[in-house]
Write a protein that holds these residues in place. Sequence first.
Motif, PDB file in Angstrom:
ATOM      1  N   ARG A   1      -4.779   1.115  -9.432  1.00 56.48           N
ATOM      2  CA  ARG A   1      -4.179   2.040  -8.473  1.00 56.48           C
ATOM      3  C   ARG A   1      -5.119   2.149  -7.272  1.00 56.48           C
ATOM      4  N   SER A   2      -4.659   1.756  -6.109  1.00 50.19           N
ATOM      5  CA  SER A   2      -5.470   1.843  -4.898  1.00 50.19           C
ATOM      6  C   SER A   2      -4.641   2.503  -3.801  1.00 50.19           C
TER       7      SER A   2
ATOM      8  N   GLN B   1     -11.005  -5.082   0.283  1.00 50.89           N
ATOM      9  CA  GLN B   1      -9.935  -4.181   0.697  1.00 50.89           C
ATOM     10  C   GLN B   1      -8.932  -4.903   1.574  1.00 50.89           C
ATOM     11  N   LEU B   2      -7.693  -4.491   1.455  1.00 52.20           N
ATOM     12  CA  LEU B   2      -6.622  -5.020   2.297  1.00 52.20           C
ATOM     13  C   LEU B   2      -6.570  -4.226   3.597  1.00 52.20           C
TER      14      LEU B   2
ATOM     15  N   PRO C   1       0.833   4.954  -3.234  1.00 52.68           N
ATOM     16  CA  PRO C   1      -0.282   4.249  -3.884  1.00 52.68           C
ATOM     17  C   PRO C   1       0.133   2.831  -4.274  1.00 52.68           C
ATOM     18  N   LEU C   2      -0.812   1.887  -4.137  1.00 49.19           N
ATOM     19  CA  LEU C   2      -0.562   0.499  -4.519  1.00 49.19           C
ATOM     20  C   LEU C   2      -0.902   0.341  -5.998  1.00 49.19           C
TER      21      LEU C   2
ATOM     22  N   ILE D   1      -4.427   0.351   9.522  1.00 55.89           N
ATOM     23  CA  ILE D   1      -4.179   0.650   8.109  1.00 55.89           C
ATOM     24  C   ILE D   1      -5.134  -0.189   7.264  1.00 55.89           C
ATOM     25  N   THR D   2      -5.949   0.480   6.462  1.00 57.67           N
ATOM     26  CA  THR D   2      -6.972  -0.184   5.662  1.00 57.67           C
ATOM     27  C   THR D   2      -7.071   0.509   4.303  1.00 57.67           C
ATOM     28  N   GLN D   3      -8.092   0.223   3.534  1.00 58.28           N
ATOM     29  CA  GLN D   3      -8.321   0.864   2.229  1.00 58.28           C
ATOM     30  C   GLN D   3      -9.765   1.350   2.170  1.00 58.28           C
ATOM     31  N   GLN D   4      -9.980   2.573   2.637  1.00 60.73           N
ATOM     32  CA  GLN D   4     -11.338   3.086   2.686  1.00 60.73           C
ATOM     33  C   GLN D   4     -11.709   3.872   1.432  1.00 60.73           C
ATOM     34  N   ARG D   5     -10.778   4.687   0.905  1.00 59.49           N
ATOM     35  CA  ARG D   5     -11.095   5.553  -0.234  1.00 59.49           C
ATOM     36  C   ARG D   5     -11.198   4.773  -1.538  1.00 59.49           C
ATOM     37  N   ARG D   6     -10.166   4.013  -1.860  1.00 57.93           N
ATOM     38  CA  ARG D   6     -10.112   3.299  -3.133  1.00 57.93           C
ATOM     39  C   ARG D   6      -9.515   1.914  -2.886  1.00 57.93           C
ATOM     40  N   PRO D   7     -10.367   0.904  -2.676  1.00 60.36           N
ATOM     41  CA  PRO D   7      -9.877  -0.450  -2.373  1.00 60.36           C
ATOM     42  C   PRO D   7      -9.306  -1.131  -3.615  1.00 60.36           C
TER      43      PRO D   7
END
Length: 548
Positions: free
Chosen positions: A124-125, A180-181, A336-337, A143-149
């Motif tokens: 879960r990211s 991270q995406l 969430p991904l 748009i990025t993934q800073q908290r939970r990649p």
Amino acid sequence: MAASRVAANELFLNIKLMPKRYPKALFLFRQISTSRPHCDKQPEPRTKSAPQQLVGVVGLEIHAQINSNTKLFSGSPVRFSAPPNSLVSFFDASLPGTFPVLNRRCVEAAVMTGLALNCTINKRSYFDRKHYFYADLPAGYQITQQRRPIAVDGVLTYSYFGGRKRSQMIRKSVQIKQIQLEQDSGKSLHDDARGQTLIDLNRAGVGLMELVMEPDMKSGEEAAAAVRELQLILQALGTCQGNMSEGQLRVDANVSVHRPGEPLGTRTEVKNINSIRYLSRAIDYEIQRQIDAVQSGRTVQNETRAYDSKSGETVPMREKEGLQDYRFMPEPNLPPLIVYEDNASLPTGIDPSQAVVVQKIKDRLPELPGVKRDRLVQTYGILPEHSFTLVNEDGLMEYFETLMKTTQREPRKVIGWVTNELLGHLKQRDMSVSQSPISPAHLAELLKLQETGRISSSAAKQVFQEMWRSGGKTASQIVQEQELGLVHDVAQVHSICQKVVDSHPDEVYAVRNGNKKVLNKLIGLVQKETKGRADPVLVKEILLQMTQ
């Protein structure tokens, strides 16, 4: 004045009476008194250890463009060198009312890359908005993934040639903090002649993987080797083409210096390095620049710098931003991904073909560069150094394995022709393996002529040179045209040997007296007479008979 004298006399009298009134105090008095000379003793000088040398500390942030037909959050196609602003959707241009739709191919590519780098895949990211204003970022945020990649805690093992002669294989590893995406920005085209900047949004929204490497490296050479190994892995996976000249792999280097055991120094970030060679040079220059600054008492600024390939120097761009400057916040338009471990973990009603399943991706992992090197060593019995060269040079391993299928020669004899002769000619002319004028089949024919004794080793190299120049003639044609075949006629070789023996009596005398090394000189003289065409085995046999 008189009062002070009286006080002094009383004090002196009391000191004289102290031993009688306080016998135990005598011991203390004497103890203090006798210890005084020790106080006057000069302390022994301590040998100061020389301060440790300053060393570089290097971490990397690598942006790898995902090999996908469409962008990360829109259906716009991805193509290099398309006409400006011809591949832009409404979402890419950030028109009001448009929403992101996640590209599953990009998620699978990130998961596959994470697995290849031994990362933990977060089931879960989350996506976040990273705010900054620039003309090529229409939305004002990325748009990025800073908290939970999507992937964390991996490791990349890499090797390079070190030592004095650069012949020693050194193996090291660097920790991968996260993958991270995120979406790419557009491109600013600066027109200095007209004093204006043009914006091309074709690249805006293209899917990226940002790989963050911990500061485990110490030099530009190590960083370059790590990036090259990552490039090979990404190309083997097919998740990124890794063409740095087209911006598909961009490197930011975080560089600082310190003395081992002390806290890390202030770091600078060298941005957007698009060549492995320039990466090594930029980092080494920046390390030396910071060492010079510290040793001269100047302060290293926390800033972003760029590498000028013409001057070979890094130059300031701007002060380094902190996390607070980007005003990170959760992306409200994306849930969430979620990825799944295997089919058994899929919730009821979920179509397996529409979900991202880690086990399926793991089963599709190809042979990675490290595994290829081990296989080459085990299969062909070559040295690890040779396998390193074969894998690291584009197309060279395929050339070698094709050659081995068409020749009967031992791999250890073939490898020298590939890594020395062939690769040496390619490097001199800045050519790739695919551009080689000598195919594996033509080189196999040359090696067969040498193996069967039709040409000598020196003639074989001469034939190779002519094959390279002619760009089409076979080895057999060149040997016949230039009469480079070995002379096997016993009478002819015997006559030439006799001539050499008769004209060098001193050498013959030395051989007859036990100096066998001089025999090699006589063999060389015979080969000189025959232009290297005499059968070396036959020559040696005849000369041994003549010098007995």
